[in-house]
Design an enzyme around this catalytic site. Structure first.
Site, PDB file in Angstrom:
ATOM      1  N   TRP A 199      17.645 -11.418 -63.892  1.00 25.52           N
ATOM      2  CA  TRP A 199      17.947 -10.095 -64.427  1.00 25.52           C
ATOM      3  C   TRP A 199      18.895  -9.279 -63.539  1.00 25.52           C
ATOM      4  O   TRP A 199      19.362  -8.230 -63.958  1.00 25.52           O
ATOM      5  CB  TRP A 199      16.639  -9.316 -64.630  1.00 25.52           C
ATOM      6  CG  TRP A 199      15.712  -9.394 -63.439  1.00 25.52           C
ATOM      7  CD1 TRP A 199      14.650 -10.258 -63.295  1.00 25.52           C
ATOM      8  CD2 TRP A 199      15.777  -8.645 -62.226  1.00 25.52           C
ATOM      9  NE1 TRP A 199      14.057 -10.073 -62.070  1.00 25.52           N
ATOM     10  CE2 TRP A 199      14.728  -9.087 -61.398  1.00 25.52           C
ATOM     11  CE3 TRP A 199      16.623  -7.629 -61.748  1.00 25.52           C
ATOM     12  CZ2 TRP A 199      14.495  -8.562 -60.122  1.00 25.52           C
ATOM     13  CZ3 TRP A 199      16.392  -7.108 -60.483  1.00 25.52           C
ATOM     14  CH2 TRP A 199      15.337  -7.567 -59.680  1.00 25.52           C
ATOM     15  N   ASN A 200      19.144  -9.717 -62.302  1.00 24.38           N
ATOM     16  CA  ASN A 200      19.929  -8.829 -61.425  1.00 24.38           C
ATOM     17  C   ASN A 200      21.422  -8.848 -61.770  1.00 24.38           C
ATOM     18  O   ASN A 200      22.109  -7.835 -61.670  1.00 24.38           O
ATOM     19  CB  ASN A 200      19.679  -9.146 -59.946  1.00 24.38           C
ATOM     20  CG  ASN A 200      19.999 -10.570 -59.577  1.00 24.38           C
ATOM     21  OD1 ASN A 200      20.052 -11.451 -60.440  1.00 24.38           O
ATOM     22  ND2 ASN A 200      20.205 -10.820 -58.306  1.00 24.38           N
ATOM     23  N   LYS A 221      17.171 -19.817 -71.099  1.00 25.94           N
ATOM     24  CA  LYS A 221      16.212 -18.710 -71.199  1.00 25.94           C
ATOM     25  C   LYS A 221      16.742 -17.629 -70.271  1.00 25.94           C
ATOM     26  O   LYS A 221      16.802 -17.800 -69.064  1.00 25.94           O
ATOM     27  CB  LYS A 221      14.811 -19.117 -70.760  1.00 25.94           C
ATOM     28  CG  LYS A 221      13.802 -18.013 -71.047  1.00 25.94           C
ATOM     29  CD  LYS A 221      12.531 -18.114 -70.229  1.00 25.94           C
ATOM     30  CE  LYS A 221      12.667 -17.592 -68.825  1.00 25.94           C
ATOM     31  NZ  LYS A 221      13.027 -16.158 -68.708  1.00 25.94           N
ATOM     32  N   GLU A 279      14.165 -11.662 -69.680  1.00 21.43           N
ATOM     33  CA  GLU A 279      13.562 -10.811 -70.721  1.00 21.43           C
ATOM     34  C   GLU A 279      13.686  -9.328 -70.364  1.00 21.43           C
ATOM     35  O   GLU A 279      13.667  -8.480 -71.247  1.00 21.43           O
ATOM     36  CB  GLU A 279      12.080 -11.175 -70.930  1.00 21.43           C
ATOM     37  CG  GLU A 279      11.856 -12.471 -71.701  1.00 21.43           C
ATOM     38  CD  GLU A 279      12.072 -13.713 -70.863  1.00 21.43           C
ATOM     39  OE1 GLU A 279      12.144 -13.578 -69.622  1.00 21.43           O
ATOM     40  OE2 GLU A 279      12.178 -14.820 -71.432  1.00 21.43           O
ATOM     41  N   CYS A 331      20.887 -11.356 -54.270  1.00 18.09           N
ATOM     42  CA  CYS A 331      20.346 -12.369 -53.353  1.00 18.09           C
ATOM     43  C   CYS A 331      21.171 -12.491 -52.076  1.00 18.09           C
ATOM     44  O   CYS A 331      20.666 -12.937 -51.057  1.00 18.09           O
ATOM     45  CB  CYS A 331      20.222 -13.715 -54.062  1.00 18.09           C
ATOM     46  SG  CYS A 331      21.747 -14.275 -54.787  1.00 18.09           S
TER      47      CYS A 331
HETATM   48  P1  NAD Z   1       9.473 -13.347 -60.196  1.00 19.35           P
HETATM   49  O1  NAD Z   1       9.282 -14.253 -59.041  1.00 19.35           O
HETATM   50  O2  NAD Z   1       8.319 -13.056 -61.085  1.00 19.35           O
HETATM   51  O3  NAD Z   1      10.624 -13.895 -61.161  1.00 19.35           O
HETATM   52  C1  NAD Z   1      11.894 -14.234 -60.725  1.00 19.35           C
HETATM   53  C2  NAD Z   1      12.667 -14.787 -61.922  1.00 19.35           C
HETATM   54  O4  NAD Z   1      12.064 -15.996 -62.348  1.00 19.35           O
HETATM   55  C3  NAD Z   1      12.669 -13.883 -63.152  1.00 19.35           C
HETATM   56  O5  NAD Z   1      13.969 -13.943 -63.730  1.00 19.35           O
HETATM   57  C4  NAD Z   1      11.618 -14.501 -64.080  1.00 19.35           C
HETATM   58  O6  NAD Z   1      11.898 -14.304 -65.445  1.00 19.35           O
HETATM   59  C5  NAD Z   1      11.721 -15.952 -63.732  1.00 19.35           C
HETATM   60  N1  NAD Z   1      10.472 -16.692 -63.845  1.00 19.35           N
HETATM   61  C6  NAD Z   1       9.264 -16.323 -63.365  1.00 19.35           C
HETATM   62  N2  NAD Z   1       8.349 -17.284 -63.612  1.00 19.35           N
HETATM   63  C7  NAD Z   1       8.999 -18.278 -64.269  1.00 19.35           C
HETATM   64  C8  NAD Z   1       8.598 -19.538 -64.788  1.00 19.35           C
HETATM   65  N3  NAD Z   1       7.344 -20.002 -64.662  1.00 19.35           N
HETATM   66  N4  NAD Z   1       9.531 -20.294 -65.419  1.00 19.35           N
HETATM   67  C9  NAD Z   1      10.817 -19.867 -65.532  1.00 19.35           C
HETATM   68  N5  NAD Z   1      11.251 -18.692 -65.042  1.00 19.35           N
HETATM   69  C10 NAD Z   1      10.357 -17.909 -64.426  1.00 19.35           C
HETATM   70  O7  NAD Z   1      10.024 -12.025 -59.588  1.00 19.35           O
HETATM   71  P2  NAD Z   1      10.717 -10.753 -60.220  1.00 19.35           P
HETATM   72  O8  NAD Z   1       9.803  -9.599 -60.006  1.00 19.35           O
HETATM   73  O9  NAD Z   1      11.306 -10.970 -61.559  1.00 19.35           O
HETATM   74  O10 NAD Z   1      11.914 -10.654 -59.189  1.00 19.35           O
HETATM   75  C11 NAD Z   1      11.647 -10.371 -57.842  1.00 19.35           C
HETATM   76  C12 NAD Z   1      12.012 -11.463 -56.905  1.00 19.35           C
HETATM   77  O11 NAD Z   1      12.796 -12.463 -57.518  1.00 19.35           O
HETATM   78  C13 NAD Z   1      12.865 -10.874 -55.810  1.00 19.35           C
HETATM   79  O12 NAD Z   1      12.067 -10.609 -54.702  1.00 19.35           O
HETATM   80  C14 NAD Z   1      13.887 -11.922 -55.537  1.00 19.35           C
HETATM   81  O13 NAD Z   1      13.493 -12.679 -54.417  1.00 19.35           O
HETATM   82  C15 NAD Z   1      13.872 -12.846 -56.690  1.00 19.35           C
HETATM   83  N6  NAD Z   1      15.110 -12.856 -57.493  1.00 19.35           N
HETATM   84  C16 NAD Z   1      16.154 -13.542 -56.978  1.00 19.35           C
HETATM   85  C17 NAD Z   1      17.334 -13.589 -57.690  1.00 19.35           C
HETATM   86  C18 NAD Z   1      18.520 -14.321 -57.151  1.00 19.35           C
HETATM   87  O14 NAD Z   1      19.633 -13.998 -57.514  1.00 19.35           O
HETATM   88  N7  NAD Z   1      18.321 -15.358 -56.327  1.00 19.35           N
HETATM   89  C19 NAD Z   1      17.438 -12.939 -58.911  1.00 19.35           C
HETATM   90  C20 NAD Z   1      16.324 -12.263 -59.421  1.00 19.35           C
HETATM   91  C21 NAD Z   1      15.149 -12.236 -58.693  1.00 19.35           C
END
Ligand code: NAD
Length: 477
Positions: free
Chosen positions: A151-152, A175, A178, A284
């Site tokens: 989402w970022n 996917k 959301e 990130c």
């Molecule tokens: P989260 O760990 O719940 O989810 C991270 C991402 O993974 C989300 O886009 C979510 O939809 C997806 N996701 C979660 N469970 C999944 C599964 N079982 N199968 C497939 N996709 C799944 O955390 P969050 O609250 O959404 O985001 C916070 C953390 O996520 C941050 O601390 C950061 O470290 C990380 N993040 C990293 C990036 C990146 O560019 N590397 C991008 C977004 C979030």
């Protein structure tokens, strides 16, 4: 413009309604409901798998030139539609409008790069021991890809995955996030309008773990690609490995930035302060651990605070906003608990350090100093508008501290000394090192991390590696 209609995209059709479960989409600046996102039913997911499987059989046989034309057209449409897509991103993700439209414009380049580079997916001829034998190495698309984008950067992270899959000759089920879905629906429209055959790209939404379980359990899927947090990446990679599916993982980071005594301070401050607060720090590769050498520490921190204090925080749709809200309310509490922990362990809060009053997920630009090495903020990715200032004496010492975490994504160095630049660029355990400027994430350069930050690269000439199988053919005439 109103917020766009959200839908699934399966086998060339945009689908919503029809009794499907729906999820409310909130504007993070106002907490108002702006849209309804349809979740894919089990039948929808199975239909996407069947469509992608069938479409792969013909897409893999298209010429690179044909694939290139569609990617190039998609790049043109991205630029043409950037204003509208950008507005949707600001409404559901929160970043300021100039950042949202900038993200979409830059994606035009990513699509173009993949259009160009897919025409150069070369095999090779290996000289044989017997002159009657011809030994060749072919590179073939791996098959159906299941992609999970975050989402970022809701547009660019999806574009990187889709462009690489399509350029390589794979079909893909994506996917998207959301929390911020409008950009991915817009991407499906772009490829639809660019003439992509039905079934080659499919977009689904749902409960992330349910969708990923369903897709990963299908024998149709041969590769997964994920951008997100390290814990989720680790879990998905383990599941993929259990079924011998290929995976590319772009995961979290905790980027050290090292500012040496001999740095051009103005250059360092002008680059780092705006970059730290871009997308409210939810990046990130955002600099998160600021290691500043003793001789310039006070001047750097004073200069950084001045810039951070003057940031205009507000609704991303408003003219002049430089930093928007955090994308979800859960991020506000996550950032707050890291800052509280640091404070309890003796850190000084030089600026901010709390959510901002009023509606929306606003968190004040925050600068901390005197953090103890055992504070969570020094070990966990903040993914928010928080900069931690740390003093250091010598280069060997800072290298050890910078490399002390299991992450290894981005790192930054500011120095005028070629010796420091050499020692640090070779010594930093990271997938990317940027010296005296911010030069990461361009279409033509590889982007990726090592250790807990993931595996595989996106972009650069490496971009198709994860989407291709190597086939060796030996032929006795
Ligand atoms: P989260 O760990 O719940 O989810 C991270 C991402 O993974 C989300 O886009 C979510 O939809 C997806 N996701 C979660 N469970 C999944 C599964 N079982 N199968 C497939 N996709 C799944 O955390 P969050 O609250 O959404 O985001 C916070 C953390 O996520 C941050 O601390 C950061 O470290 C990380 N993040 C990293 C990036 C990146 O560019 N590397 C991008 C977004 C979030």
């Amino acid at each position: 413009m109103n917020y766009p209609q959200l839908s699934l995209y399966i086998d060339g059709e945009f689908l919503h309604g029809n009794g499907r479960k729906e999820q409310e989409i909130l504007n993070p600046a106002t907490h108002q409901v702006i849209g309804q996102l349809p979740h894919a039913s089990t039948e929808d997911l199975d239909r996407a798998l069947a469509a992608a499987d069938l479409a792969f059989q013909s897409w893999k046989k298209t010429s690179p030139l044909e694939r290139s034309k569609i990617l190039r057209k998609a790049g043109e449409l991205m630029r043409e539609r950037a204003a509208d897509i950008g507005r949707g991103i600001t409404m559901d993700q929160g970043k300021p409008l100039h950042e949202s439209t900038g993200e979409v414009m830059a994606c035009g380049e990513h699509a173009e790069w993949h259009a160009e580079e897919c025409r150069r997916i070369y095999g090779r001829v290996i000289p044989a021991r017997n002159t009657a034998v011809r030994q060749t190495v072919l590179r073939e698309p791996v098959g159906v890809v299941a992609a999970f984008s975050p989402w970022n950067f809701p547009f660019s992270q999806a574009v990187r995955k889709v462009s690489a899959a399509l350029g390589a000759g794979c079909s893909i089920i994506l996917k998207g996030p959301e929390d911020a879905p409008s950009a991915v629906v817009a991407l499906a429209k772009i490829f639809h309008d660019a003439g992509l055959p039905k079934g080659v790209l499919n977009i689904v939404w749902g409960v992330p773990s349910e969708v990923s379980d369903h897709l990963l359990n299908s024998p149709v899927v041969r590769k997964i690609t994920f951008t997100g947090s390290t814990p989720v990446g680790r879990m998905l990679a383990a599941k993929a490995a259990g079924q011998m599916k290929r995976s590319t993982m772009e995961l979290g980071g905790h980027a050290p930035v090292i500012v040496c005594n001999d740095a051009d301070l103005e250059q360092a401050l002008n680059n780092l302060a705006p970059f730290k607060f871009r997308n409210a720090g939810q990046v990130c590769i955002s600099p998160t651990r600021f290691y500043i050498q003793n001789g310039v520490y006070d001047r750097f921190v004073t200069g950084f605070l001045e810039k951070a204090q003057s940031l205009k925080v507000g609704d991303g749709l408003k003219e002049g906003t430089q930093m928007g809200p955090l994308a979800q309310h859960r991020r506000v509490s996550a950032v707050q608990s890291l800052v509280e922990d640091a404070r309890e362990r003796g850190a000084n809060v030089l600026l901010g350090g709390a959510p901002m009053p009023g509606a929306g997920n606003f968190y004040a630009p925050t600068v901390l100093s005197d953090l103890s090495d055992d504070s969570r903020l020094m070990r966990e990715e903040p993914f928010g508008p928080v900069a931690s200032m740390i003093r250091f004496d010598g280069i060997d010492e800072v290298l050890k501290r910078a490399n002390s975490l299991p992450f290894g994504l981005a790192s930054y160095v500011f120095t005028q000394s070629s010796r420091n630049a050499h020692v640090l660029s070779t010594g930093l355990a990271a997938g990317m090192v940027s010296i005296n400027h911010l030069g990461l994430a361009l279409a033509e350069t590889p982007f990726g991390g090592i250790n807990d930050s993931g595996m595989g690269s996106e972009g650069g000439s490496e971009t198709f590696d994860g989407y291709l199988n190597t086939k060796f053919v030996t032929h006795l005439n």
